[in-house]
Design a protein around this motif. Structure first.
Motif, short mmCIF file in Angstrom:
data_model
loop_
_atom_site.label_atom_id
_atom_site.label_comp_id
_atom_site.label_asym_id
_atom_site.label_seq_id
_atom_site.Cartn_x
_atom_site.Cartn_y
_atom_site.Cartn_z
N VAL A 1 7.03 16.35 -6.30
CA VAL A 1 5.75 16.11 -6.09
C VAL A 1 5.69 15.53 -4.69
N PRO A 2 5.55 16.42 -3.56
CA PRO A 2 5.42 15.78 -2.21
C PRO A 2 4.01 15.25 -2.03
N ARG A 3 3.74 14.38 -1.22
CA ARG A 3 2.65 13.76 -1.00
C ARG A 3 1.91 14.75 0.20
N LYS A 4 0.67 14.86 0.48
CA LYS A 4 -0.03 15.82 1.52
C LYS A 4 0.62 15.36 3.03
N ASP A 5 0.68 13.99 3.06
CA ASP A 5 1.24 13.54 4.45
C ASP A 5 2.84 13.84 4.75
N ARG B 1 0.80 -1.14 -0.06
CA ARG B 1 -0.13 -0.08 -0.29
C ARG B 1 0.92 1.25 -0.03
N THR B 2 1.83 1.28 0.72
CA THR B 2 2.77 2.43 0.81
C THR B 2 3.63 2.59 -0.39
N ARG B 3 3.82 1.42 -1.04
CA ARG B 3 4.65 1.49 -2.45
C ARG B 3 3.88 2.09 -3.25
N GLN B 4 2.42 2.02 -3.43
CA GLN B 4 1.55 2.38 -4.34
C GLN B 4 1.27 4.00 -4.04
N GLN B 5 1.13 4.41 -2.80
CA GLN B 5 1.18 5.68 -2.60
C GLN B 5 2.55 6.64 -2.85
N VAL B 6 3.64 6.01 -2.52
CA VAL B 6 4.82 6.65 -2.59
C VAL B 6 5.23 6.71 -4.13
N THR C 1 7.83 8.48 4.99
CA THR C 1 8.14 9.71 5.40
C THR C 1 9.13 10.25 4.90
N SER C 2 10.10 9.81 3.94
CA SER C 2 11.05 10.43 3.59
C SER C 2 11.25 10.53 2.12
N VAL C 3 10.41 9.81 1.15
CA VAL C 3 10.77 9.52 -0.18
C VAL C 3 9.49 10.64 -1.23
N ILE C 4 10.43 11.49 -1.73
CA ILE C 4 9.31 12.60 -2.72
C ILE C 4 9.83 12.28 -4.07
N GLN C 5 8.57 12.16 -4.72
CA GLN C 5 8.81 11.79 -6.14
C GLN C 5 9.33 13.00 -6.87
N GLY D 1 11.45 -4.69 7.79
CA GLY D 1 10.38 -4.30 6.96
C GLY D 1 9.65 -3.10 7.50
N SER D 2 9.51 -3.00 8.78
CA SER D 2 8.65 -1.86 9.29
C SER D 2 9.41 -0.67 9.17
N ASP D 3 10.76 -0.65 9.44
CA ASP D 3 11.77 0.69 9.17
C ASP D 3 11.66 0.93 7.75
N VAL D 4 11.69 0.00 6.77
CA VAL D 4 11.56 0.17 5.39
C VAL D 4 10.21 1.05 5.07
N GLU D 5 9.11 0.68 5.65
CA GLU D 5 7.89 1.30 5.18
C GLU D 5 7.85 2.60 5.65
N LEU D 6 8.28 2.89 6.92
CA LEU D 6 8.20 4.02 7.73
C LEU D 6 9.24 5.00 6.82
N LEU D 7 10.47 4.69 6.21
CA LEU D 7 11.26 5.30 5.42
C LEU D 7 10.90 5.92 4.13
#
Length: 104
Positions: free
Chosen positions: A84-88, A16-21, A68-72, A59-65
């Protein structure tokens, strides 16, 4: 069986995170999908509770990273990248304080 349920939950959360990021970036979406699936597949026969806990933490650390840290960035021309930063990711900027207050 609780470990398996937690593992499945983490697997779904990562996807889910992958799809958003990586939204609208087909190459990044596919690369992330392959990597997530590969990591889970490579470790699916792990039986050591300690090792499983360690893998779950990674896995949890990767999801958090990712969350919270990846911007397209999108190439708009030869030398320009549009972020293109996400709203969160857009949080209030906290002013810098040179002299922090002491806790009593």
């Amino acid at each position: 069986m609780a470990q398996a349920a937690k593992g499945l939950q983490l697997f779904k959360t990562l996807h889910r995170t992958r799809q958003q990021v990586f939204k609208n970036d087909v190459r990044a979406l596919e690369a992330a999908r392959i990597k997530i699936n590969e990591e889970f597949k490579n470790n699916k026969s792990e039986t050591s509770p300690k090792k499983i806990e360690e893998l779950m933490k990674i896995g949890s650390d990767v999801e958090l990273l990712l969350r919270t840290s990846v911007i397209q960035g999108i190439h708009t021309d030869h030398n320009t990248l549009k972020l293109v930063p996400r709203k969160d990711l857009l949080v209030e900027n906290v002013p810098y304080c040179d002299a922090p207050t002491q806790k009593q």
